[in-house]
Write a protein that holds these residues in place. Structure first.
Motif, mmCIF file in Angstrom:
data_model
loop_
_atom_site.group_PDB
_atom_site.id
_atom_site.type_symbol
_atom_site.label_atom_id
_atom_site.label_comp_id
_atom_site.label_asym_id
_atom_site.label_seq_id
_atom_site.Cartn_x
_atom_site.Cartn_y
_atom_site.Cartn_z
ATOM 1 N N GLU A 25 0.840 -1.211 0.000
ATOM 2 C CA GLU A 25 0.000 0.000 0.000
ATOM 3 C C GLU A 25 0.872 1.257 0.000
ATOM 4 O O GLU A 25 2.031 1.235 0.433
ATOM 5 C CB GLU A 25 -0.886 0.017 1.242
ATOM 6 C CG GLU A 25 -1.944 -1.060 1.297
ATOM 7 C CD GLU A 25 -2.736 -0.976 2.585
ATOM 8 O OE1 GLU A 25 -3.847 -0.410 2.565
ATOM 9 O OE2 GLU A 25 -2.234 -1.467 3.615
ATOM 10 N N SER A 26 0.286 2.358 -0.455
ATOM 11 C CA SER A 26 0.989 3.641 -0.411
ATOM 12 C C SER A 26 -0.015 4.769 -0.254
ATOM 13 O O SER A 26 -1.197 4.628 -0.596
ATOM 14 C CB SER A 26 1.839 3.856 -1.667
ATOM 15 O OG SER A 26 1.020 3.978 -2.818
ATOM 16 N N TRP A 27 0.469 5.884 0.282
ATOM 17 C CA TRP A 27 -0.339 7.083 0.502
ATOM 18 C C TRP A 27 0.465 8.296 0.056
ATOM 19 O O TRP A 27 1.697 8.300 0.193
ATOM 20 C CB TRP A 27 -0.689 7.220 1.991
ATOM 21 C CG TRP A 27 -1.403 6.021 2.549
ATOM 22 C CD1 TRP A 27 -2.732 5.833 2.677
ATOM 23 C CD2 TRP A 27 -0.793 4.825 3.072
ATOM 24 N NE1 TRP A 27 -3.008 4.600 3.225
ATOM 25 C CE2 TRP A 27 -1.835 3.964 3.485
ATOM 26 C CE3 TRP A 27 0.528 4.397 3.211
ATOM 27 C CZ2 TRP A 27 -1.603 2.713 4.041
ATOM 28 C CZ3 TRP A 27 0.780 3.147 3.759
ATOM 29 C CH2 TRP A 27 -0.281 2.316 4.169
ATOM 30 N N SER A 28 -0.214 9.308 -0.466
ATOM 31 C CA SER A 28 0.493 10.441 -1.061
ATOM 32 C C SER A 28 0.023 11.768 -0.495
ATOM 33 O O SER A 28 -1.136 11.924 -0.093
ATOM 34 C CB SER A 28 0.288 10.460 -2.584
ATOM 35 O OG SER A 28 0.761 9.284 -3.172
ATOM 36 N N VAL A 29 0.947 12.722 -0.480
ATOM 37 C CA VAL A 29 0.648 14.122 -0.190
ATOM 38 C C VAL A 29 1.253 14.943 -1.326
ATOM 39 O O VAL A 29 2.450 14.816 -1.610
ATOM 40 C CB VAL A 29 1.244 14.583 1.158
ATOM 41 C CG1 VAL A 29 1.068 16.084 1.334
ATOM 42 C CG2 VAL A 29 0.611 13.818 2.314
ATOM 43 N N THR A 30 0.453 15.754 -1.985
ATOM 44 C CA THR A 30 0.926 16.618 -3.063
ATOM 45 C C THR A 30 0.778 18.074 -2.638
ATOM 46 O O THR A 30 -0.304 18.486 -2.193
ATOM 47 C CB THR A 30 0.137 16.366 -4.364
ATOM 48 O OG1 THR A 30 0.296 15.003 -4.745
ATOM 49 C CG2 THR A 30 0.649 17.262 -5.483
ATOM 50 N N LEU A 31 1.848 18.840 -2.759
ATOM 51 C CA LEU A 31 1.817 20.239 -2.361
ATOM 52 C C LEU A 31 1.094 21.081 -3.406
ATOM 53 O O LEU A 31 1.109 20.744 -4.599
ATOM 54 C CB LEU A 31 3.243 20.771 -2.190
ATOM 55 C CG LEU A 31 4.090 20.105 -1.108
ATOM 56 C CD1 LEU A 31 5.502 20.669 -1.138
ATOM 57 C CD2 LEU A 31 3.482 20.309 0.272
ATOM 58 N N PRO A 32 0.469 22.182 -2.988
ATOM 59 C CA PRO A 32 -0.144 23.091 -3.961
ATOM 60 C C PRO A 32 0.897 23.646 -4.929
ATOM 61 O O PRO A 32 2.089 23.709 -4.610
ATOM 62 C CB PRO A 32 -0.727 24.207 -3.084
ATOM 63 C CG PRO A 32 -0.886 23.594 -1.726
ATOM 64 C CD PRO A 32 0.242 22.613 -1.606
ATOM 65 N N GLU A 33 0.461 24.056 -6.103
ATOM 66 C CA GLU A 33 1.349 24.615 -7.112
ATOM 67 C C GLU A 33 2.169 25.767 -6.527
ATOM 68 O O GLU A 33 1.648 26.624 -5.813
ATOM 69 C CB GLU A 33 0.530 25.129 -8.298
ATOM 70 C CG GLU A 33 1.351 25.627 -9.464
ATOM 71 C CD GLU A 33 2.078 24.516 -10.211
ATOM 72 O OE1 GLU A 33 3.121 24.812 -10.823
ATOM 73 O OE2 GLU A 33 1.599 23.355 -10.171
ATOM 74 N N GLY A 34 3.470 25.768 -6.820
ATOM 75 C CA GLY A 34 4.333 26.854 -6.358
ATOM 76 C C GLY A 34 4.923 26.649 -4.983
ATOM 77 O O GLY A 34 5.674 27.506 -4.503
ATOM 78 N N ARG A 35 4.613 25.511 -4.341
ATOM 79 C CA ARG A 35 5.198 25.200 -3.039
ATOM 80 C C ARG A 35 6.090 23.975 -3.195
ATOM 81 O O ARG A 35 5.669 22.963 -3.781
ATOM 82 C CB ARG A 35 4.110 24.945 -1.985
ATOM 83 C CG ARG A 35 3.436 26.236 -1.522
ATOM 84 C CD ARG A 35 2.210 25.948 -0.670
ATOM 85 N NE ARG A 35 2.488 25.261 0.580
ATOM 86 C CZ ARG A 35 2.821 25.854 1.731
ATOM 87 N NH1 ARG A 35 2.962 27.175 1.775
ATOM 88 N NH2 ARG A 35 3.009 25.150 2.835
#
Length: 492
Positions: free
Chosen positions: A404-414
């Protein structure tokens, strides 16, 4: 927040349109002490006690030739978290090269992309002709920060609480220390390697937690190589001889041109932690280059090793890069060299190697709970990157047992930093803690520190802490508990 600015360093560098001296890579030249940092959102956890340290590249002077971001002067940033409060400070690493250029009032050395004759003085490290910027890696060992340079410069000491400079580490050998010395928190030992252009081309060593070199042996290689990382288990260290190295014919003319020698296998040298040179065993595997490993451990007759397998280690120039920068930007672009989370198994009984990808996504700069270094472990944390750039856009947590895996994506420009795992005080579970990261916000021209609860990974940051100035992007980082700084070994 209370802020103290230190006297400025001498700089001759003005505004630049270079892609790695602007935007998130705009050099930071200000050194400060800041206390009682402002919380932007959430609350600072009270169940951690230690320091997060990151090394960055910050060129101080106008380059003599073509600038590469790895040429920049090392600057260490530290945030201290204790009892729900946070303080921050940053310092240039005062290397011999940094001090010489401060005295000279300008650049004295060329960089990674320059040919012979650019530098005005003899250089440092394996490449020669370059400045030892100590801008690549940072670990904590024996109660001190150890800052290192990827081309085997000198190891520099700093105090992990004050960033007071301690100079060159006394245990550093003549051929220098590569980036990525490894810390075994169970013993407090530092394991390291170096490499050079003269036989035997590599050495491997062990330094105890009191700063004494207890082991140092030559490792014979077929010629000059460019290893970047190593890994260890409880009883073994694993070195590498990868088929990405300088073109031997061009090297005779002092031209350092990196080539992927596709007809050669990758080789991994497994040596007992205190083993003799003749005890190393070499295992062959598919040709690749590996910038960074995760962890390794022993399982029956096998050693299991995880890292990031590059599918195209020497990619073609980036098509949409600024003129003359296509090669530079491709070699920094993960979408170009395509690193994949990968597992190797070395059978010590049969001598066989098996290997496979663990994830088909582009991932790199992995971290895990360092209390499990060299031991069986379950959770890994990788970064994702912005296409075309050496910039981190998010994180992926892997459960290596279930897949299994889990993700966090930062907002554009961060953009994030390499993000180590921070164990909670009294943690029992391997993933009971946080990821910590410095964030550069190009939208607001600010920086902050965030913590993500790894038990609730996809919920995102539990706290956002304002930093007093915008950081430049950079390379590696480390978290150190105060108990580990004090005792030199982990309490776990």
């Amino acid at each position: 927040m209370k802020l103290e600015r230190l006297p400025p360093v001498l700089t001759t560098l003005g505004h630049s349109n270079h892609p790695y001296m602007s935007g998130p890579w705009t050099p930071q030249h200000e050194e400060v002490n800041a206390t009682d940092l402002t919380v932007l959102e959430g609350a600072i956890p009270t169940d951690i006690d230690g320091v997060y340290i990151r090394n960055t590249e910050n060129p101080v002077h106008r380059p003599l030739g073509r600038y590469h971001p790895f040429d920049g002067d090392g600057m260490v940033h530290m945030i201290s978290i204790r009892e729900g409060r946070a303080d921050y400070r940053n310092r240039f690493v005062r290397t011999r090269g940094f001090q010489a250029e401060q005295e000279a009032g300008g650049s004295l050395w060329g960089g990674l992309m320059d040919g012979p004759g650019v530098s005005t003085r003899p250089g440092f490290g394996c490449h020669g002709g370059m400045k030892d910027a100590s801008s690549t890696d940072v670990v904590v060992h024996g109660g001190k920060i150890v800052s290192t340079f990827y081309q085997c410069g000198e190891a520099y000491w700093l105090d992990p609480e004050t960033l007071e400079q301690g100079g060159v580490a006394s245990w550093g050998p003549l051929d220098g220390v590569s980036a990525h010395p490894k810390i075994d928190e169970a013993t407090g030992e530092l394991l390291f390697f170096n490499y050079s252009k003269h036989a035997p081309y590599m050495h491997y060593g062990v330094v105890d937690r009191h700063g004494k070199t207890t082991h140092y042996v030559p490792i014979d290689l077929p010629g000059p190589r460019l290893p970047h990382d190593m890994v260890f288990t409880t009883n073994y260290s694993i070195l590498n001889d990868l088929p990405v190295f300088w073109d031997p014919e061009l090297l005779k003319r002092n031209i350092h041109a990196t080539r992927f020698h596709r007809d050669l296998p990758s080789r991994f040298g497994i040596i007992p932690r205190y083993g003799r040179s003749d005890e190393i065993r070499w295992f062959e595997a598919a040709p690749t280059y590996i910038l960074h490993f995760l962890n390794a451990y022993e399982e029956g007759d096998e050693i299991v090793m995880d890292g990031y397998f590059q599918e195209d280690p020497t990619p073609p120039p980036l098509a949409d890069a600024p003129e003359g920068m296509g090669h530079l930007m491709a070699f920094l672009d993960e979408q170009s060299f395509r690193p994949k989370l990968h597992r190797w198994r070395f059978n010590l009984k049969t001598g066989e190697t098996t290997e496979k990808h663990l994830d088909e996504r582009i991932l790199e700069f992995g971290m895990f709970n360092q209390r499990y270094a060299g031991k069986p472990y379950r959770y890994a944390y990788s970064t994702t990157a912005k296409p075309g750039w050496f910039l981190f856009t998010g994180f992926v947590k892997h459960d290596l047992e279930t897949g299994e895996s889990w993700s966090v994506t930062l907002p554009e420009g961060r953009y994030a930093s390499e993000s180590p795992f921070v164990p909670r005080i009294g943690a029992v579970d391997e993933d009971d803690g946080y990821l910590v990261s410095f964030i550069i916000d190009e939208n607001k021209q600010t920086s902050e520190c965030v913590l993500i609860d790894c038990k609730r990974f996809e919920d995102g940051p539990v706290v956002r802490i304002a930093l007093p100035h915008k950081l430049s992007s950079g390379t590696h980082s480390v978290w150190a508990d105060r108990a580990f700084i004090r005792d030199g070994v982990s309490a776990a």
